[in-house]
Design a protein around this motif. Structure first.
Motif, short mmCIF file in Angstrom:
data_model
loop_
_atom_site.label_atom_id
_atom_site.label_comp_id
_atom_site.label_asym_id
_atom_site.label_seq_id
_atom_site.Cartn_x
_atom_site.Cartn_y
_atom_site.Cartn_z
N GLN A 18 1.17 -1.54 0.07
CA GLN A 18 -0.07 -0.05 0.04
C GLN A 18 0.92 1.51 -0.07
O GLN A 18 1.85 1.41 1.03
CB GLN A 18 -0.90 0.15 1.41
CG GLN A 18 -1.85 1.55 1.84
CD GLN A 18 -2.81 1.23 3.14
OE1 GLN A 18 -2.79 0.32 2.51
NE2 GLN A 18 -2.36 2.16 4.08
N VAL A 19 0.44 2.58 -0.79
CA VAL A 19 1.16 3.41 -0.73
C VAL A 19 0.36 4.45 -0.31
O VAL A 19 -1.30 4.42 -0.91
CB VAL A 19 1.88 3.25 -2.34
CG1 VAL A 19 0.98 3.45 -3.56
CG2 VAL A 19 2.94 4.73 -2.13
N ILE A 20 0.29 6.14 0.58
CA ILE A 20 -0.46 6.53 0.54
C ILE A 20 0.06 7.83 -0.27
O ILE A 20 1.35 8.39 0.05
CB ILE A 20 -0.97 7.15 2.34
CG1 ILE A 20 -1.08 5.67 2.41
CG2 ILE A 20 -1.44 8.14 2.25
CD1 ILE A 20 -1.49 5.16 4.40
N PHE A 21 -0.53 8.92 -0.80
CA PHE A 21 -0.29 9.71 -1.19
C PHE A 21 -0.37 11.00 -1.28
O PHE A 21 -1.41 11.14 -1.23
CB PHE A 21 -0.04 9.96 -2.98
CG PHE A 21 1.04 10.75 -4.01
CD1 PHE A 21 1.80 11.18 -3.71
CD2 PHE A 21 0.36 10.75 -5.15
CE1 PHE A 21 2.73 11.77 -4.93
CE2 PHE A 21 0.95 12.14 -5.96
CZ PHE A 21 1.99 12.31 -5.71
N ASN A 22 -0.37 12.01 -0.76
CA ASN A 22 -0.12 12.89 -0.40
C ASN A 22 0.24 14.57 -1.97
O ASN A 22 0.60 14.87 -1.80
CB ASN A 22 0.07 13.85 1.04
CG ASN A 22 -0.31 13.15 2.00
OD1 ASN A 22 -0.91 12.88 2.12
ND2 ASN A 22 0.96 12.95 3.04
N GLN A 23 -0.80 14.32 -2.77
CA GLN A 23 -0.42 15.40 -3.95
C GLN A 23 -0.85 16.26 -3.41
O GLN A 23 0.05 17.05 -4.39
CB GLN A 23 -1.76 14.64 -5.21
CG GLN A 23 -1.33 15.80 -6.18
CD GLN A 23 -2.85 14.29 -7.14
OE1 GLN A 23 -3.96 14.05 -7.18
NE2 GLN A 23 -1.72 14.87 -8.80
N HIS A 24 -1.77 17.02 -3.35
CA HIS A 24 -1.53 18.52 -2.99
C HIS A 24 -0.36 19.17 -2.15
O HIS A 24 0.00 20.14 -2.42
CB HIS A 24 -2.86 18.57 -1.75
CG HIS A 24 -3.35 20.16 -1.83
ND1 HIS A 24 -3.07 20.94 -2.76
CD2 HIS A 24 -3.65 21.11 -0.30
CE1 HIS A 24 -3.76 22.26 -1.70
NE2 HIS A 24 -3.16 21.81 -0.19
N SER A 25 -0.39 18.87 -1.08
CA SER A 25 1.00 18.96 -0.68
C SER A 25 2.42 18.83 -1.32
O SER A 25 3.49 19.54 -1.53
CB SER A 25 1.71 18.00 0.83
OG SER A 25 0.59 17.78 1.81
N PHE A 26 2.66 18.08 -1.92
CA PHE A 26 3.88 17.87 -2.92
C PHE A 26 3.50 18.78 -4.22
O PHE A 26 4.21 19.76 -4.17
CB PHE A 26 2.96 16.28 -3.98
CG PHE A 26 4.72 15.80 -4.69
CD1 PHE A 26 5.49 15.38 -4.47
CD2 PHE A 26 4.92 16.94 -5.86
CE1 PHE A 26 6.93 15.47 -4.93
CE2 PHE A 26 5.66 16.38 -6.99
CZ PHE A 26 6.86 15.28 -6.07
N CYS A 27 1.96 19.26 -4.38
CA CYS A 27 1.78 20.60 -5.64
C CYS A 27 2.35 21.54 -4.59
O CYS A 27 3.00 22.33 -5.56
CB CYS A 27 0.82 20.72 -5.99
SG CYS A 27 0.15 19.05 -7.11
N GLU A 28 1.94 21.71 -3.16
CA GLU A 28 2.04 22.84 -2.98
C GLU A 28 4.14 23.08 -2.43
O GLU A 28 4.48 24.03 -2.43
CB GLU A 28 1.62 22.94 -1.36
CG GLU A 28 -0.03 23.21 -1.79
CD GLU A 28 -0.54 24.54 -1.70
OE1 GLU A 28 -0.38 25.42 -1.19
OE2 GLU A 28 -0.85 24.58 -2.92
N LEU A 29 4.47 22.04 -2.39
CA LEU A 29 5.89 22.34 -1.91
C LEU A 29 6.44 22.90 -3.13
O LEU A 29 7.37 23.91 -3.12
CB LEU A 29 6.53 20.94 -1.83
CG LEU A 29 7.71 20.98 -1.72
CD1 LEU A 29 8.13 21.79 -0.73
CD2 LEU A 29 8.36 19.55 -1.64
N VAL A 30 6.17 22.09 -4.26
CA VAL A 30 6.51 22.42 -5.59
C VAL A 30 6.61 24.01 -5.88
O VAL A 30 7.06 25.21 -6.48
CB VAL A 30 6.38 21.92 -6.94
CG1 VAL A 30 6.33 23.13 -8.18
CG2 VAL A 30 6.70 20.76 -6.36
N LYS A 31 5.22 24.25 -5.67
CA LYS A 31 4.50 26.52 -5.81
C LYS A 31 5.50 26.64 -4.89
O LYS A 31 5.86 27.37 -5.14
CB LYS A 31 3.31 26.36 -5.13
CG LYS A 31 1.78 25.27 -6.24
CD LYS A 31 0.82 25.40 -5.82
CE LYS A 31 -0.34 25.36 -6.67
NZ LYS A 31 -1.34 25.14 -5.77
N HIS A 32 5.78 26.66 -3.65
CA HIS A 32 6.55 26.92 -2.65
C HIS A 32 8.06 27.41 -3.29
O HIS A 32 8.66 28.46 -2.49
CB HIS A 32 6.67 26.76 -1.58
CG HIS A 32 5.23 26.95 -0.30
ND1 HIS A 32 4.39 28.59 -0.32
CD2 HIS A 32 4.24 25.94 -0.24
CE1 HIS A 32 4.03 29.00 0.10
NE2 HIS A 32 3.43 27.33 -0.20
#
Length: 89
Positions: A14-28
């Motif tokens: 199983q994998v849990i992915f935090n896509q929103h957080s990943f995208c926010e990090l790229v933005k910052h």
């Protein structure tokens, strides 16, 4: 719309992915390292493949294979070969 807490299961586990957080990090990273506004960074990320839905564990692996720093620099500067590196012989 990207979300956090996406859970995908396959034969390996199983994998849990935090896509929103990943995208926010790229933005910052775009804001801090390139110096553009958060609004401009948001537009860049929202038009990118990072904003597309991830549907399985393989998609997560492909998505997160590269570091957020790479994605930020790629979106802003594009692909450029390293100095002295030649492609195609």
């Amino acid at each position: 719309m990207v979300r956090d807490g996406l859970v995908f299961k396959d034969e390996d586990g199983q994998v849990i992915f935090n896509q929103h957080s990943f995208c926010e990090l790229v933005k910052h990273l775009l804001v801090e390292l390139v110096g553009i506004s958060y609004e401009e960074a948001s537009q860049i990320v929202e038009r990118s493949p990072l904003a597309e839905p991830v549907t399985d564990a393989l998609g997560v692996a492909i998505f997160s294979h590269d570091l957020p720093y790479y994605w930020a620099m790629f979106f802003y500067y594009g692909v450029r070969p390293a100095k002295g590196l030649k492609f195609g012989g």
